[in-house]
Scaffold this active site. Structure first.
Site, short mmCIF file in Angstrom:
data_model
loop_
_atom_site.label_atom_id
_atom_site.label_comp_id
_atom_site.label_asym_id
_atom_site.label_seq_id
_atom_site.Cartn_x
_atom_site.Cartn_y
_atom_site.Cartn_z
N ARG A 186 5.09 -8.72 -0.65
CA ARG A 186 4.54 -7.65 -1.12
C ARG A 186 5.64 -6.39 -1.23
O ARG A 186 5.75 -6.00 -0.14
CB ARG A 186 3.19 -7.03 -1.33
CG ARG A 186 2.18 -7.95 -1.39
CD ARG A 186 0.77 -7.52 -0.99
NE ARG A 186 0.50 -7.40 0.41
CZ ARG A 186 -0.36 -6.61 1.15
NH1 ARG A 186 -1.60 -6.37 0.55
NH2 ARG A 186 -0.74 -6.77 2.48
N HIS A 243 -3.05 -1.76 -5.06
CA HIS A 243 -3.31 -0.76 -3.94
C HIS A 243 -2.15 0.51 -4.56
O HIS A 243 -1.36 0.41 -3.65
CB HIS A 243 -3.07 -1.19 -2.67
CG HIS A 243 -3.45 -0.06 -1.67
ND1 HIS A 243 -4.67 -0.70 -0.92
CD2 HIS A 243 -3.32 0.94 -1.38
CE1 HIS A 243 -4.89 0.42 -0.14
NE2 HIS A 243 -4.10 1.57 -0.35
N GLU A 272 -11.39 -1.91 -3.58
CA GLU A 272 -10.74 -1.30 -2.63
C GLU A 272 -9.41 -0.42 -2.85
O GLU A 272 -9.41 -0.45 -4.19
CB GLU A 272 -10.17 -2.47 -1.51
CG GLU A 272 -8.86 -3.26 -2.01
CD GLU A 272 -8.63 -4.39 -1.17
OE1 GLU A 272 -9.47 -4.53 -0.17
OE2 GLU A 272 -7.46 -4.95 -1.49
N ASP A 286 0.75 -1.03 0.08
CA ASP A 286 -0.09 -0.03 -0.23
C ASP A 286 0.93 1.27 -0.06
O ASP A 286 0.74 2.18 0.81
CB ASP A 286 -0.86 0.05 1.15
CG ASP A 286 -1.65 -1.41 1.63
OD1 ASP A 286 -1.87 -2.13 0.43
OD2 ASP A 286 -1.77 -1.56 2.50
#
Length: 343
Positions: free
Chosen positions: A310, A280, A216, A34
């Site tokens: 990630r 994201h 999202e 993110d």
């Protein structure tokens, strides 16, 4: 002869060093989901999800993030509704003050809500970060991934949330804000998973129920008067995680009919390039303001899911003739890219 050799060596070394400074490869860090950055007074202030605290990095060049100065901004008090599972922080400058928005809960994912801290200092590495409280719309439901933006001199928030109290589907909502810590009125649903590529979530365990439909990580994007929201779709625990696109057609930004969804994902994983489950994201401009870049996380191997594998990556984007963003394809990890333009 020695002088000539020394000169040649110096020129070669200088050329190599210059090349290192002007190019980079992904990922930017070994881990970091993110990713988000804010550009202010010649520096990028970067952050990503750590889970238990809020961290901030400072650098003149995001491509050199591994050497950036970093600081622990805030650690939540134990036993509070916002002490666990701190996700997707974003730092924003609003009316000359710094704010950080994040999602958190008490250890129970069903209680995830959005919160905001304020810092009145011009330097986010200085001053004091104070909790302004929970940022909640009506009705107050599960909410994550808040992103704020200004449209026609009014402040708005977009986020991902549940319609009710159960984890069956994540939608994109929008609401107007009275101030940086208070939502004004009801939330408005502007997107929900409708296409097959938004409904891939087949991992069956207690934390991730089967067939969860996901929208999202919404991010506001404006270019030449056109307004978009780029969002993440499908379960992050699958390799199908990808980015979708909403376009604002004009009119009332709070009217669901003012938004249209692109029928296909606009950024997906590439098996050929060895990049899986990209998502994201956020956007930033080069230091000279001439280039648009996407900052996103992805996995290096299939099946790595939503864990700490990630890693943050970035690449330049372009614009299609119809004004929509062209995000391209995730570049391979061994591909050298020019750093964002400085002049």
């Amino acid at each position: 002869m020695k002088k000539k050799i020394i000169l040649v060596i110096s020129l070669v070394y200088g050329s190599l060093l210059f090349g290192q400074q002007k190019t980079f490869t992904n990922p930017l860090l070994p881990s970091g989901a993110d990713p988000y950055s804010t550009y202010h007074n010649g520096y990028y202030y970067y952050t990503h999800t750590t889970g238990d605290k809020l961290m901030l990095w400072k650098t003149e060049n995001l491509a050199d993030l591994k050497n950036a100065e970093s600081k622990l901004i805030w650690t939540p008090p134990a036993g509070t509704p916002y002490s666990k599972e701190i996700w997707a922080p974003e730092f924003h400058i609003i009316d000359g003050k710094w704010y950080v928005y994040f999602a958190a809960d008490d250890g129970d994912n069903n209680n995830h809500r959005m919160y905001v801290l304020e810092n009145t200092s011009k330097d986010p590495f200085g001053g004091k970060w104070e909790l302004k409280g929970k940022v909640a719309a009506w009705p107050d439901r599960w909410a994550i991934d808040g992103n704020v933006f200004t449209y026609k001199n009014e402040l708005y928030m977009i986020w991902s949330g549940w319609e009710g109290h159960t984890n069956s589907q994540q939608n994109i909502y929008i609401a107007k804000m009275k101030n940086p810590w208070t939502i004004d009125g009801k939330r408005v649903l502007i997107a929900e998973p409708t296409y097959a590529w938004e409904k891939q979530g087949d991992l069956q365990d207690e934390k991730n129920p089967p067939h969860v439909n996901v929208n999202e990580g919404p991010q506001y994007l404006e270019h030449n008067g056109n307004i978009f929201i780029v969002f993440s779709a499908s379960g992050c625990w699958t390799d199908y995680y990808a980015l979708g696109l909403l376009k604002f057609k004009g009119g009332d930004i709070l009217d669901p009919a003012s938004w249209t969804k692109h029928p296909e994902p606009v950024f997906s994983g590439s098996e050929n390039n060895g990049v899986y489950a990209p998502g994201h994201n956020s956007f930033f401009k080069s230091p000279d303001g001439k280039e648009d870049w996407i900052l996103y996380h992805a996995n290096s191997n299939p099946g790595e899911g939503c864990g700490r594998k990630r890693s943050p990556r970035m690449q330049k984007i372009r614009w299609n003739a119809d004004g929509t963003p062209n995000l391209g394809i995730p570049v391979p990890e061994n591909e050298r890219l020019a750093v964002p333009s400085e002049h």
